[in-house]
Design a protein around this motif. Structure first.
Motif, mmCIF file in Angstrom:
data_model
loop_
_atom_site.group_PDB
_atom_site.id
_atom_site.type_symbol
_atom_site.label_atom_id
_atom_site.label_comp_id
_atom_site.label_asym_id
_atom_site.label_seq_id
_atom_site.Cartn_x
_atom_site.Cartn_y
_atom_site.Cartn_z
ATOM 1 N N ARG A 80 1.296 -1.151 -0.197
ATOM 2 C CA ARG A 80 -0.206 -0.477 -0.042
ATOM 3 C C ARG A 80 0.868 1.131 0.126
ATOM 4 O O ARG A 80 1.951 1.626 0.094
ATOM 5 C CB ARG A 80 -0.790 0.010 1.059
ATOM 6 N N PRO A 81 0.448 2.921 -0.625
ATOM 7 C CA PRO A 81 0.882 4.043 -0.008
ATOM 8 C C PRO A 81 1.763 3.866 1.180
ATOM 9 O O PRO A 81 1.279 3.069 2.120
ATOM 10 C CB PRO A 81 0.032 4.452 -1.241
ATOM 11 N N MET A 82 2.835 4.601 0.584
ATOM 12 C CA MET A 82 3.823 4.940 1.561
ATOM 13 C C MET A 82 2.966 6.655 2.406
ATOM 14 O O MET A 82 3.250 7.134 1.247
ATOM 15 C CB MET A 82 4.779 4.682 2.313
ATOM 16 N N ARG A 83 3.120 7.368 3.089
ATOM 17 C CA ARG A 83 3.417 8.826 3.717
ATOM 18 C C ARG A 83 4.247 9.274 4.237
ATOM 19 O O ARG A 83 4.660 8.487 5.471
ATOM 20 C CB ARG A 83 1.818 8.656 4.398
ATOM 21 N N MET A 84 5.196 9.756 3.596
ATOM 22 C CA MET A 84 6.186 10.501 4.115
ATOM 23 C C MET A 84 6.670 12.378 4.088
ATOM 24 O O MET A 84 6.164 12.548 2.962
ATOM 25 C CB MET A 84 7.715 9.902 3.247
ATOM 26 N N ARG A 85 7.139 12.377 5.239
ATOM 27 C CA ARG A 85 7.737 14.176 5.263
ATOM 28 C C ARG A 85 8.549 13.967 3.750
ATOM 29 O O ARG A 85 9.170 12.963 3.285
ATOM 30 C CB ARG A 85 7.948 14.104 6.443
ATOM 31 N N ALA A 86 7.859 15.465 3.716
ATOM 32 C CA ALA A 86 8.393 15.710 2.162
ATOM 33 C C ALA A 86 9.534 16.883 2.272
ATOM 34 O O ALA A 86 9.049 17.941 3.719
ATOM 35 C CB ALA A 86 8.125 15.348 0.729
ATOM 36 N N PHE A 87 10.675 16.882 1.894
ATOM 37 C CA PHE A 87 11.566 18.568 2.772
ATOM 38 C C PHE A 87 10.530 19.405 1.399
ATOM 39 O O PHE A 87 11.438 20.770 1.285
ATOM 40 C CB PHE A 87 12.573 18.630 2.895
ATOM 41 N N HIS A 88 11.042 19.338 0.656
ATOM 42 C CA HIS A 88 10.636 19.911 -1.285
ATOM 43 C C HIS A 88 9.451 19.370 -1.517
ATOM 44 O O HIS A 88 8.606 18.473 -1.138
ATOM 45 C CB HIS A 88 11.396 19.793 -1.919
ATOM 46 N N PRO A 89 8.545 20.610 -2.203
ATOM 47 C CA PRO A 89 7.509 20.531 -3.277
ATOM 48 C C PRO A 89 7.273 19.123 -3.481
ATOM 49 O O PRO A 89 9.466 19.332 -4.708
ATOM 50 C CB PRO A 89 6.793 21.913 -3.418
ATOM 51 N N MET A 90 7.012 18.498 -4.318
ATOM 52 C CA MET A 90 7.086 17.193 -5.552
ATOM 53 C C MET A 90 6.018 17.724 -6.128
ATOM 54 O O MET A 90 4.772 17.288 -6.069
ATOM 55 C CB MET A 90 7.599 15.915 -4.724
ATOM 56 N N VAL A 91 5.584 17.340 -7.936
ATOM 57 C CA VAL A 91 5.432 16.884 -8.339
ATOM 58 C C VAL A 91 4.656 15.655 -8.512
ATOM 59 O O VAL A 91 5.962 14.768 -7.886
ATOM 60 C CB VAL A 91 6.079 17.455 -10.262
ATOM 61 N N LEU A 92 3.565 16.051 -8.549
ATOM 62 C CA LEU A 92 2.796 14.305 -9.131
ATOM 63 C C LEU A 92 3.871 13.427 -10.194
ATOM 64 O O LEU A 92 3.915 13.757 -11.503
ATOM 65 C CB LEU A 92 1.376 14.642 -9.402
ATOM 66 N N GLY A 93 3.978 12.030 -9.627
ATOM 67 C CA GLY A 93 4.320 11.283 -10.280
ATOM 68 C C GLY A 93 5.690 10.922 -10.816
ATOM 69 O O GLY A 93 6.797 10.522 -11.082
ATOM 70 N N THR A 94 6.641 12.181 -9.620
ATOM 71 C CA THR A 94 8.405 11.704 -9.845
ATOM 72 C C THR A 94 8.346 10.792 -8.962
ATOM 73 O O THR A 94 8.511 10.606 -8.056
ATOM 74 C CB THR A 94 8.523 13.280 -9.171
ATOM 75 N N PRO A 95 9.076 10.581 -9.928
ATOM 76 C CA PRO A 95 9.668 8.768 -9.276
ATOM 77 C C PRO A 95 10.644 9.069 -8.047
ATOM 78 O O PRO A 95 11.673 10.189 -8.237
ATOM 79 C CB PRO A 95 11.040 7.964 -10.919
ATOM 80 N N VAL A 96 10.535 8.727 -6.932
ATOM 81 C CA VAL A 96 11.339 8.450 -5.954
ATOM 82 C C VAL A 96 11.351 7.468 -4.785
ATOM 83 O O VAL A 96 10.951 6.178 -5.372
ATOM 84 C CB VAL A 96 10.014 9.360 -4.612
ATOM 85 N N THR A 97 12.267 7.355 -4.097
ATOM 86 C CA THR A 97 12.780 6.335 -3.065
ATOM 87 C C THR A 97 12.298 6.602 -1.440
ATOM 88 O O THR A 97 12.775 7.250 -1.830
ATOM 89 C CB THR A 97 13.701 5.940 -3.944
ATOM 90 N N VAL A 98 11.463 5.594 -1.073
ATOM 91 C CA VAL A 98 11.185 5.874 0.179
ATOM 92 C C VAL A 98 12.161 5.610 1.166
ATOM 93 O O VAL A 98 12.350 4.332 0.605
ATOM 94 C CB VAL A 98 9.891 5.170 0.455
#
Lengths: 306, 378, 367
Positions: B278-296
């Motif tokens: 399921r989705p993970m909810r994490m704090r982000a320090f920068h604003p992020m655009v939807l669809g950005t590939p990221v690593t938690v």
């Protein structure tokens, strides 16, 4: 299979240890002590017109009567006649000067090779060793062709307009120095090179980091640490040069009286084997002194280690 | 809580008005075609204990050697105390270095080694003697003064090398793997001593190390290097807790990485969809655009056992214990989750091991909080 | 050698049974001679006549030969020492085998004058057979000497090397003397008009003073180096052995650089020397050595050597077979009036020779 009996293996190990220790001593005895004893024995005899051309040291005169004759006159003559002394001193002088010249020329060369890029080193070393592939005698002869009055060197100097009349170099002491330094330089370079390549380059960096300029770093770090190489190279040059015969004979003039030449003339021209042997023994004694000194120095440098 | 002013004096890099003691400005070093150091800029402040951290060949030693003047940059400038020293040879720089191999002069006694740099400065004999005595005292090696380096143990040599590099009272000391040649126990003791020494003398230290633990323990700040470039410069805490890239995250300690992409943003939190569940909810320090590939990225000790696993819960995973590594104080559990990925979790052994709840092949649920990890964009 | 010959016989017996294996085919003769001291066909001629295989080793000083002989077991069958003082003392030290004259037909062809001279050191000519003889004179580069001294300079005199003033003028173009005190002292004594064999102290002192006076102008003392230096034009006068100077002469001609070398027998007199053949007592094959001596007693064989090495031989029957250039060269076969001025070095005791040698070493080194 049962294991070999322990006693057998112990005996085997003892045997191999005995062989290991024994071989160097056997070698030393066979190729150093025995010839030395023979030469010593001859040096105590008297020349004679016989084969061999000296008297026997001992003789059975009668049943049960052994006569031993020890003749010390050869040593006395060598010690008293200033001819031998001056030849010896001249040989020492030539050896000292040539050793210093070899050191002055050889050190920068060894240093340059040791600090050259790795891929060049073998080539540079080969260039140092290459002349050894030609006979020593031929190389010395080549110097006659270079140094003689209308040889290569004089022709070149005259062509360049530096001199008008040929320089007399051949058959002088200078020619002996040139020949000896040329012939023995590799013996100085090789041990120095071996020593300098083992020098940790970070030591020089540390010296620089501590505020030491390159020249001073060389004097305070490189030079003292290459002392073992300097000593080894100097011994390799000094010892054979003292007894050198061929180079002074071919390149030297009448003044270059060296002990090797004197030894030759005593042995061959005068057929005085006992005197030649006495001279050889004294020469050996003389050469043992610097060798022992070197040994001491090395022990002192290594002795401080646990 | 420290006041802002106090924090600034402790962390001068936070103060835009602070003047760096050492400034590295776009320095590059090429060996043939290889970039050993590639366009590196750094500012290091007075009194810092700064570590260059990286695996071997990352360029950290080359950078240090350029600071010492043992290599010259192919491009860029180096300023020490405001002075451009880029072209100043090693023997004229106001820095000293402790070499990895110690580089003690084997033909000199301990005393002579320490005195060497002072002699180069033509310090009067009496003063020299005092300084040497002071240094030998400082490093507690006075009784070794007459020995030669080959009569010393590894730890003793390290002290002599340190004494020698400190003898000239440099304002900047460079240390190349200062503890690298010591065994583990000695290393840990020496770490603290080194820090104490640095704080007492007020000297700026720049060290090179490949040992992250060492860097974490001693440094005010760490620069993590890779392939000649600086990946991140920050305090040990920030480097550990808030790595800015995968490389730094993976280099320091162990970490669980979940690849995915941003599917929603909620205030300063993002929702990331990953392959493991399921989705993970994490704090982000920068604003992020939807669809950005990221690593938690979540560290194993930030994981905890989940008491109330819900089918719609975020930051929760279910799996099976596959491996347990018992380390005494903690145990590391490897848990096979959702699509077959392995997740590491560290738990403090509050109970003796025999009475612990978790065992092999056991079904477990784990969770973490949105502030317990970071979202990496590269 | 034994093993080779058995193997050879065995193989040849199998392969060619018709041929008789009874030959001397693998007998070997070990010669120890001066370098360049036989004719080109000497060894091959000897081998085809006797079937003995000669092996030649060469030396370039009597001293080297002597050292080997005194050390013993040299392995040589035949050696070629100079009669005085070398062979003389070898005979005293009993190093040689008496010759079996029955195996040496042709001994009677040898010059009786030379044989009687040799009998002084070898009673009844029991051990030695003369091989070649020659003189010790001067090799000169006429052009260079005349350039230094003038066109009218006397060239047939020891004054070229022993007169200090002349020597100082020739020093630059190069003077060399033999590295042999007996030769140099007797030449100096001859120049001074004294008995060249004198052992009188005053005479020797006078000779020493003379040599000392010219010493600074002498480039070197050496007994073979002068050959190539004369030929190259690096020396203008060298005291040397006649044959060696002739070889320098022909080398200079071959080089074609315009260097012309002459050999002169100084009018004050010159030493004559004889090289002899002798068989060491421990020779492995004395029979082969006898065969070689017998071969060299054949006029044609010895004439060939003289034609090649420019030394006179003692075989009277060989004289008509010589090249005209050799036979008629007064420097090789001196006419009677020159012959009268030649002298034979007298014998000296070992002690005297050693003293002279040491005096010589000191003098050369200028000490």
């Amino acid at each position: 299979m049962p294991a070999p009996l322990p006693s057998a293996s112990v005996r085997h190990r003892r045997m191999s240890r005995l062989v290991n220790i024994g071989i160097p001593y056997l070698w030393l005895g066979l190729f150093f002590l025995l010839p030395f004893a023979i030469v010593l024995q001859i040096s105590l005899a008297e020349p004679a017109l016989a084969q061999p051309p000296y008297t026997a040291l001992w003789q059975w005169v009668d049943e049960g009567l052994l006569r031993i004759e020890i003749n010390l006159r050869n040593f006395m003559m060598v010690a008293q006649d200033d001819l031998y002394l001056s030849a010896l001193l001249n040989s020492l002088q030539v050896a000292v000067i040539c050793t210093l010249l070899c050191l002055l020329l050889g050190y920068p060369m060894a240093y340059a090779i040791a600090t050259a890029p790795e891929r060049w080193r073998i080539t540079l070393l080969m260039l140092i060793v290459l002349p050894f592939w030609t006979s020593f005698l031929i190389r010395v002869y080549a110097w006659i062709g270079i140094l003689k009055p209308n040889g290569l060197l004089n022709d070149a100097l005259i062509w360049l307009g530096l001199i008008d009349t040929p320089l007399a170099i051949l058959h002088t002491q200078t020619a002996v120095y040139i020949g000896v330094v040329y012939s023995y330089l590799p013996f100085m370079i090789l041990p120095l090179y071996a020593n300098l390549t083992r020098l940790d380059p970070s030591l020089l960096e540390a010296a620089a980091d501590l505020g030491c300029r390159p020249m001073r770093a060389f004097l305070r770090v490189t030079l003292p640490l290459s002392m073992a190489g300097i000593v080894a190279g100097s011994m390799l040059v000094f010892i054979p040069v003292v007894g050198e015969f061929v180079i002074p004979d071919l390149l030297g003039g009448p003044e270059s009286l060296m002990v090797g030449k004197l030894l030759w003339s005593e042995f061959f021209s005068n057929k005085d084997w006992p005197l030649a042997s006495a001279l050889a023994i004294l020469l050996l004694a003389l050469l043992v002194v610097p060798f022992v000194m070197m040994q001491r120095l090395q022990q002192r440098m290594e002795g401080s280690r646990p | 809580m420290a006041t802002l002013a106090e924090r600034r004096s402790l962390e001068p890099w936070q103060d835009p008005k602070a003047v760096p003691y050492l400034r590295i400005d776009r320095v590059t070093k090429k060996f043939g075609d290889v970039y050993a150091v590639d366009d590196v800029s750094l500012e290091i402040f007075q009194g810092e204990f700064f570590s260059l951290l990286g695996s071997s060949g990352c360029g950290k030693s080359t950078l240090l050697r350029m600071l010492a003047g043992l290599e010259y940059p192919s491009a860029g400038r180096i300023y020490i105390d405001g002075v451009d020293v880029t072209d100043v040879p090693a023997y004229s720089r106001p820095v000293n270095m402790m070499f990895q191999s110690y580089a003690l002069f084997p033909h000199m006694s301990v005393e002579q080694n320490v005195e060497f740099g002072l002699k180069q400065d033509r310090m009067p004999r009496r003063e020299r003697g005092e300084r040497v005595g002071e240094m030998l005292d400082l490093l507690k090696i006075t009784e070794l003064r007459k020995r030669r380096p080959d009569q010393l143990s590894g730890g003793q040599r390290q002290r002599v090398a340190l004494a020698r590099s400190l003898a000239k009272h440099p304002k900047l000391l460079l240390l190349d793997e200062p503890l690298g040649a010591l065994d583990k126990r000695l290393r840990e003791n020496t770490q603290f001593e080194l820090v104490n020494l640095q704080e007492r003398l007020g000297i700026t230290f720049v060290t090179v190390t490949h040992d992250q633990e060492e860097a974490m323990t001693m440094s005010t700040r760490i620069a993590v290097m890779d392939a000649g470039q600086i990946m991140q410069v920050d305090t040990p805490t920030a480097i550990y807790e808030f790595p800015t890239c995968r490389l730094v995250a993976e280099f320091i300690g162990s970490i669980n990485l979940f690849e995915g992409k941003v599917v929603a943003t909620e205030g300063n939190q993002v929702l990331v969809e990953t392959r493991v569940g399921r989705p993970m909810r994490m704090r982000a320090f920068h604003p992020m655009v939807l669809g950005t590939p990221v690593t938690v990225a979540v560290r194993p000790e930030k994981m905890r056992l989940c008491a109330d696993f819900r089918d719609d819960g975020v930051n929760q995973l279910k799996g099976r214990v596959e491996d347990i590594a018992y380390l005494g104080d903690v145990s590391i559990y490897r848990i096979r989750v959702g699509d077959g990925a392995l997740v590491e979790m560290t738990l403090t052994n509050v109970q003796p091991r025999t009475e612990q709840a978790l065992t092999w092949e056991q079904e477990v649920a784990i969770e973490w909080s949105p502030t317990s990890g970071v979202v990496l964009t590269e | 050698m034994q093993r080779t010959s058995t193997a050879f016989l065995f193989v040849s017996a199998l392969a060619v049974p018709m041929i008789s294996p009874v030959t001397l085919a693998d007998e070997t003769l070990h010669l120890y001679n001066w370098s360049d001291y036989v004719a080109e066909d000497t060894l091959s001629g000897f081998e085809s006549e006797t079937g003995i295989k000669p092996r030649l080793d060469v030396y370039d000083s009597n001293e080297v030969l002597e050292a080997k002989l005194f050390a013993g077991s040299s392995g040589y069958d035949l050696v070629f020492p100079t009669a005085r003082p070398f062979a003389a003392r070898h005979i005293k030290a009993d190093l040689y085998l008496p010759l079996d004259t029955s195996k040496l037909p042709g001994l009677d062809r040898l010059d009786p004058a030379i044989m009687s001279q040799l009998a002084n050191i070898d009673p009844d000519n029991a051990h030695l057979v003369p091989y070649m003889w020659g003189t010790s004179g001067l090799g000169i580069n006429r052009d260079k000497i005349q350039a230094a001294l003038g066109e009218t300079a006397d060239l047939d005199t020891w004054a070229l090397v022993f007169d200090p003033e002349t020597a100082s003028k020739l020093g630059d173009c190069g003077i060399s003397l033999l590295d042999d005190p007996t030769e140099v002292y007797s030449a100096a004594l001859a120049y001074l008009g004294k008995d060249p064999n004198s052992l009188d102290k005053d005479d020797l002192d006078a000779a020493s003073a003379l040599i000392k006076a010219i010493h600074p102008h002498v480039r070197y003392f050496h007994s073979s180096q002068y050959m190539s230096d004369l030929a190259n034009g690096d020396l203008c006068v060298a005291m040397g052995y006649s044959g060696d100077v002739f070889q320098a002469q022909s080398r200079a001609e071959e080089a074609g650089k315009g260097v012309v070398i002459d050999y002169v027998i100084p009018r004050e007199g010159a030493a004559v020397w004889t090289d002899v053949m002798a068989i060491p007592k421990d020779a492995p094959n004395p029979a082969a050595a006898h065969a070689f001596i017998a071969y060299m007693l054949q006029p044609a064989a010895i004439a060939a050597v003289s034609n090649e090495v420019y030394y006179a031989n003692p075989n009277l029957a060989a004289t008509p077979l010589l090249d005209d250039a050799v036979r008629e060269d007064p420097a090789i076969y001196p006419p009677t009036e020159v012959k009268e001025r030649l002298f034979v070095p007298s014998e000296r005791s070992d002690r005297e020779i050693r003293d002279l040698n040491r005096l010589w070493t000191r003098l050369k080194a200028n000490r």
